[in-house]
Design a protein around this motif. Structure first.
Motif, short mmCIF file in Angstrom:
data_model
loop_
_atom_site.label_atom_id
_atom_site.label_comp_id
_atom_site.label_asym_id
_atom_site.label_seq_id
_atom_site.Cartn_x
_atom_site.Cartn_y
_atom_site.Cartn_z
N GLU A 60 0.84 -1.21 0.00
CA GLU A 60 0.00 0.00 0.00
C GLU A 60 0.86 1.26 0.00
OE1 GLU A 60 -3.92 -1.31 2.63
OE2 GLU A 60 -2.35 -0.09 3.52
N THR A 61 1.89 1.24 0.81
CA THR A 61 2.76 2.41 0.92
C THR A 61 3.47 2.67 -0.40
OG1 THR A 61 3.06 2.00 3.27
CG2 THR A 61 4.67 3.43 2.21
N ALA A 62 3.93 1.62 -1.06
CA ALA A 62 4.57 1.79 -2.37
C ALA A 62 3.59 2.40 -3.36
CB ALA A 62 5.07 0.44 -2.87
N GLU A 63 2.34 2.00 -3.32
CA GLU A 63 1.35 2.57 -4.22
C GLU A 63 1.08 4.04 -3.90
OE1 GLU A 63 -3.07 1.70 -6.11
OE2 GLU A 63 -2.28 0.37 -4.57
N TYR A 64 0.94 4.37 -2.61
CA TYR A 64 0.72 5.76 -2.22
C TYR A 64 1.89 6.64 -2.64
CZ TYR A 64 -2.95 4.00 0.94
OH TYR A 64 -4.07 3.40 1.47
N LEU A 65 3.10 6.17 -2.36
CA LEU A 65 4.29 6.95 -2.70
C LEU A 65 4.42 7.08 -4.21
CD1 LEU A 65 6.70 8.50 -1.64
CD2 LEU A 65 7.97 6.35 -1.56
N GLY A 66 4.14 6.00 -4.93
CA GLY A 66 4.19 6.05 -6.39
C GLY A 66 3.22 7.06 -6.97
N ALA A 67 2.01 7.13 -6.43
CA ALA A 67 1.03 8.10 -6.90
C ALA A 67 1.49 9.53 -6.59
CB ALA A 67 -0.33 7.84 -6.25
N GLY A 68 2.07 9.73 -5.42
CA GLY A 68 2.59 11.06 -5.07
C GLY A 68 3.75 11.47 -5.95
N LEU A 69 4.66 10.54 -6.21
CA LEU A 69 5.80 10.85 -7.07
C LEU A 69 5.34 11.09 -8.51
CD1 LEU A 69 8.55 8.37 -5.81
CD2 LEU A 69 8.25 10.79 -5.25
N ALA A 70 4.30 10.40 -8.94
CA ALA A 70 3.77 10.63 -10.29
C ALA A 70 3.29 12.07 -10.46
CB ALA A 70 2.63 9.65 -10.58
N ASP A 71 2.71 12.64 -9.41
CA ASP A 71 2.31 14.05 -9.48
C ASP A 71 3.53 14.94 -9.69
OD1 ASP A 71 -0.36 13.46 -9.15
OD2 ASP A 71 -0.38 13.89 -7.00
N LEU A 72 4.62 14.65 -8.99
CA LEU A 72 5.85 15.42 -9.17
C LEU A 72 6.41 15.25 -10.58
CD1 LEU A 72 7.68 14.71 -5.79
CD2 LEU A 72 6.48 16.79 -6.47
N VAL A 73 6.36 14.03 -11.08
CA VAL A 73 6.85 13.76 -12.43
C VAL A 73 6.03 14.55 -13.45
CG1 VAL A 73 7.03 11.97 -14.22
CG2 VAL A 73 7.82 11.50 -11.89
N ASN A 74 4.70 14.54 -13.29
CA ASN A 74 3.84 15.25 -14.22
C ASN A 74 4.03 16.76 -14.17
OD1 ASN A 74 2.74 12.82 -15.06
ND2 ASN A 74 0.98 12.97 -13.71
N LEU A 75 4.23 17.30 -12.97
CA LEU A 75 4.35 18.75 -12.82
C LEU A 75 5.73 19.28 -13.18
CD1 LEU A 75 2.45 19.27 -9.45
CD2 LEU A 75 1.76 20.10 -11.71
N HIS A 106 0.99 5.82 -12.83
CA HIS A 106 0.16 7.01 -12.56
C HIS A 106 0.62 8.25 -13.32
CE1 HIS A 106 -2.33 5.32 -9.35
NE2 HIS A 106 -1.25 4.70 -8.90
N ALA A 107 1.86 8.26 -13.81
CA ALA A 107 2.40 9.45 -14.46
C ALA A 107 2.05 9.47 -15.95
CB ALA A 107 3.92 9.49 -14.30
N LEU A 108 2.14 10.66 -16.52
CA LEU A 108 1.97 10.80 -17.96
C LEU A 108 3.11 10.08 -18.68
CD1 LEU A 108 1.01 14.58 -18.02
CD2 LEU A 108 -0.53 12.62 -18.32
N ARG A 109 2.82 9.54 -19.83
CA ARG A 109 3.77 8.67 -20.53
C ARG A 109 5.10 9.36 -20.84
NH1 ARG A 109 0.93 6.67 -25.26
NH2 ARG A 109 -0.30 5.68 -23.66
N HIS A 110 5.07 10.56 -21.39
CA HIS A 110 6.31 11.21 -21.81
C HIS A 110 7.23 11.53 -20.63
CE1 HIS A 110 9.12 13.58 -24.11
NE2 HIS A 110 8.92 14.60 -23.29
N PRO A 111 6.77 12.24 -19.60
CA PRO A 111 7.69 12.51 -18.50
C PRO A 111 8.09 11.23 -17.74
CG PRO A 111 5.53 13.46 -18.02
CD PRO A 111 5.50 12.93 -19.42
N ALA A 112 7.21 10.25 -17.70
CA ALA A 112 7.53 9.00 -16.99
C ALA A 112 8.68 8.27 -17.68
CB ALA A 112 6.31 8.11 -16.91
#
Length: 173
Positions: A60-75, A106-112
């Motif tokens: 669960e924690t890996a999923e939460y952290l991954g979703a949070g990091l995806a926001d940083l990647v996208n922004l 969770h991140a957009l394809r290009h920045p990911a």
């Protein structure tokens, strides 16, 4: 949209979820030792059977952290994200691959496709080391010369902006 990432992926939150689900860190241990017990229960090194509750908390924690990091990647579209701090370094080997998978999902394809996620190498005191480097960076930015003693210290941008707003309020009131 549901709260601070620390409330879901921080060491304290992980331990609380583990306790709520029936996990039992050794009594009288500090947060760091309790997190070690959680990781050991989820991934026993001696070939023993993993505690499914502890394993679920890590997942669960890996999923939460991954979703949070995806926001940083996208922004911000960083080239690299380093996971550090005492908790991140302790958890990293146990769940960094899962964090990467969730971040990329969770991140957009290009920045990911352009970001790397790794463990920091400065150890648990990375923030302190980074802060200690700031004066050196300023020194090197001046070409390796000391700032003249009589030179005025530049006003930080935030302070200049605040001063301008105060002047506008006084003049307009």
């Amino acid at each position: 949209a549901r709260g601070c990432l620390e409330a879901y992926a921080g060491a304290e939150a992980m331990l609380a979820r583990w306790r709520e689900a029936g996990g039992q860190p050794p009594p009288g241990t500090d947060e760091e030792a309790a997190l070690t017990a959680l990781v050991s229960a989820a991934r026993p090194g001696d070939g023993g059977e993993a505690d499914p509750v502890a394993a679920e908390v890590l997942a669960e924690t890996a999923e939460y952290l991954g979703a949070g990091l995806a926001d940083l990647v996208n922004l911000f579209q960083p080239e690299r994200i380093l996971v550090g701090g005492w908790a991140g370094l302790q958890l990293g080997p146990a769940f960094l691959d899962s964090v990467r998978i969730h971040t990329l999902a969770h991140a957009l394809r290009h920045p990911a496709a352009r970001v790397g996620i790794a463990l920091g190498r400065l150890g648990p005191d990375a923030v302190t080391v980074g802060a200690a480097i700031l004066p050196l960076a300023a020194f090197f930015a001046r070409g390796g010369h000391r700032a003249p003693v009589d030179s005025p210290t530049p006003v930080p941008a935030w302070q200049a902006a605040l001063g301008g707003r105060l002047a506008e309020q006084r003049g307009g009131g």
